[in-house]
Design an enzyme around this catalytic site. Structure first.
Site, PDB file in Angstrom:
ATOM      1  N   ASN A  23       0.709  -1.200   0.082  1.00 41.59           N
ATOM      2  CA  ASN A  23      -0.034  -0.056  -0.134  1.00 41.59           C
ATOM      3  C   ASN A  23       0.720   1.468   0.009  1.00 41.59           C
ATOM      4  OD1 ASN A  23       0.659  -0.723   2.704  1.00 41.59           O
ATOM      5  ND2 ASN A  23      -0.982   0.341   3.573  1.00 41.59           N
ATOM      6  N   ILE A  24       0.437   2.105  -0.764  1.00 44.29           N
ATOM      7  CA  ILE A  24       1.165   3.504  -0.925  1.00 44.29           C
ATOM      8  C   ILE A  24       0.269   4.554  -0.790  1.00 44.29           C
ATOM      9  CG2 ILE A  24       2.603   4.992  -2.324  1.00 44.29           C
ATOM     10  CD1 ILE A  24       3.108   2.251  -4.326  1.00 44.29           C
ATOM     11  N   GLU A  25       0.330   5.247   0.448  1.00 44.26           N
ATOM     12  CA  GLU A  25      -0.469   6.337   0.995  1.00 44.26           C
ATOM     13  C   GLU A  25      -0.106   7.620   0.544  1.00 44.26           C
ATOM     14  OE1 GLU A  25      -1.165   5.696   5.289  1.00 44.26           O
ATOM     15  OE2 GLU A  25      -2.153   3.797   4.611  1.00 44.26           O
TER      16      GLU A  25
ATOM     17  N   CYS B  17      -4.077   0.719  -2.628  1.00 47.77           N
ATOM     18  CA  CYS B  17      -3.907  -0.477  -1.817  1.00 47.77           C
ATOM     19  C   CYS B  17      -2.754  -1.549  -2.445  1.00 47.77           C
ATOM     20  CB  CYS B  17      -5.175  -1.169  -1.981  1.00 47.77           C
ATOM     21  SG  CYS B  17      -6.307  -0.627  -1.031  1.00 47.77           S
TER      22      CYS B  17
ATOM     23  N   GLU C 141      -3.017  -4.667  -3.054  1.00 42.22           N
ATOM     24  CA  GLU C 141      -3.629  -5.508  -4.200  1.00 42.22           C
ATOM     25  C   GLU C 141      -3.449  -5.130  -5.548  1.00 42.22           C
ATOM     26  OE1 GLU C 141      -4.713  -4.649  -1.186  1.00 42.22           O
ATOM     27  OE2 GLU C 141      -6.606  -5.783  -1.046  1.00 42.22           O
TER      28      GLU C 141
ATOM     29  N   CYS D  38     -10.195  -4.830   0.260  1.00 41.37           N
ATOM     30  CA  CYS D  38     -11.414  -3.780   0.280  1.00 41.37           C
ATOM     31  C   CYS D  38     -12.329  -3.993  -1.043  1.00 41.37           C
ATOM     32  CB  CYS D  38     -10.951  -2.574   0.254  1.00 41.37           C
ATOM     33  SG  CYS D  38     -10.162  -1.707  -1.341  1.00 41.37           S
TER      34      CYS D  38
ATOM     35  N   CYS E  50     -10.635  -3.050  -4.387  1.00 46.31           N
ATOM     36  CA  CYS E  50      -9.835  -4.166  -4.874  1.00 46.31           C
ATOM     37  C   CYS E  50     -10.489  -5.519  -5.222  1.00 46.31           C
ATOM     38  CB  CYS E  50      -8.648  -4.483  -3.780  1.00 46.31           C
ATOM     39  SG  CYS E  50      -7.582  -3.216  -3.688  1.00 46.31           S
TER      40      CYS E  50
END
Ligand code: THU
Length: 136
Positions: free
Chosen positions: A42-44, A53, A55, A91, A94
């Site tokens: 995950n890359i915020e 996300c 995935e 989620c 995804c």
């Protein structure tokens, strides 16, 4: 018991998580039709909605290498800096992206407490999904 390679790769990818805002680190790994594994994390973003996300990062890496089908996906997640304690289900967004690229025999593989591994089909995680056929 040792985890299968796809799960071990998801755990390694989780170490690269960029999650300073949620403090929740996720790793994912897919097995694509070319027989290779592609990982993601995950890359915020400070603009929270621009977060991606784990995935989707993994699936998009596979697609950008020319793959159109994935047969397996492993996901691991939990508080950053801690061991994963529970199953990390994908989620809703995804699940929709998974449905776009899942092969007929697709398996979602999730490690849970005490080394337990659970497997799910696409129909189990996203029944009556909206797909290509819905547009006909
Ligand atoms: N996250 C994922 O990477 N995959 C999911 O399916 C659920 C949520 C990430 C997004 C965000 O960086 C953090 O977990 C908390 O929501």
């Amino acid at each position: 018991m040792e985890y299968p390679e796809i799960v071990r790769l998801a755990y390694s990818a989780r170490e690269k998580s960029y999650s300073p805002y949620s403090g929740f680190a996720v790793g994912a790994c897919v097995l694509a039709e070319d027989g290779k594994y592609y990982t993601g994390t995950n890359i915020e973003n400070a603009a929270y909605g621009d977060t991606v996300c784990a995935e989707r990062t993994a699936i998009f890496c596979a697609v950008k290498e020319g793959n159109r089908k994935i047969s397996k996906l492993a996901i691991v997640g939990g508080k950053a800096g801690e061991e994963c304690k529970d199953f990390c289900f994908p989620c809703g967004s995804c699940r929709q992206v998974i449905s776009e690229f899942a092969s007929e025999d697709f398996q979602l593989i999730l490690p849970g407490p005490d080394g337990e591994l659970k497997e799910f089909t696409l129909a189990e995680i996203l029944p009556h999904h909206f797909g290509e056929d819905s547009l006909k």
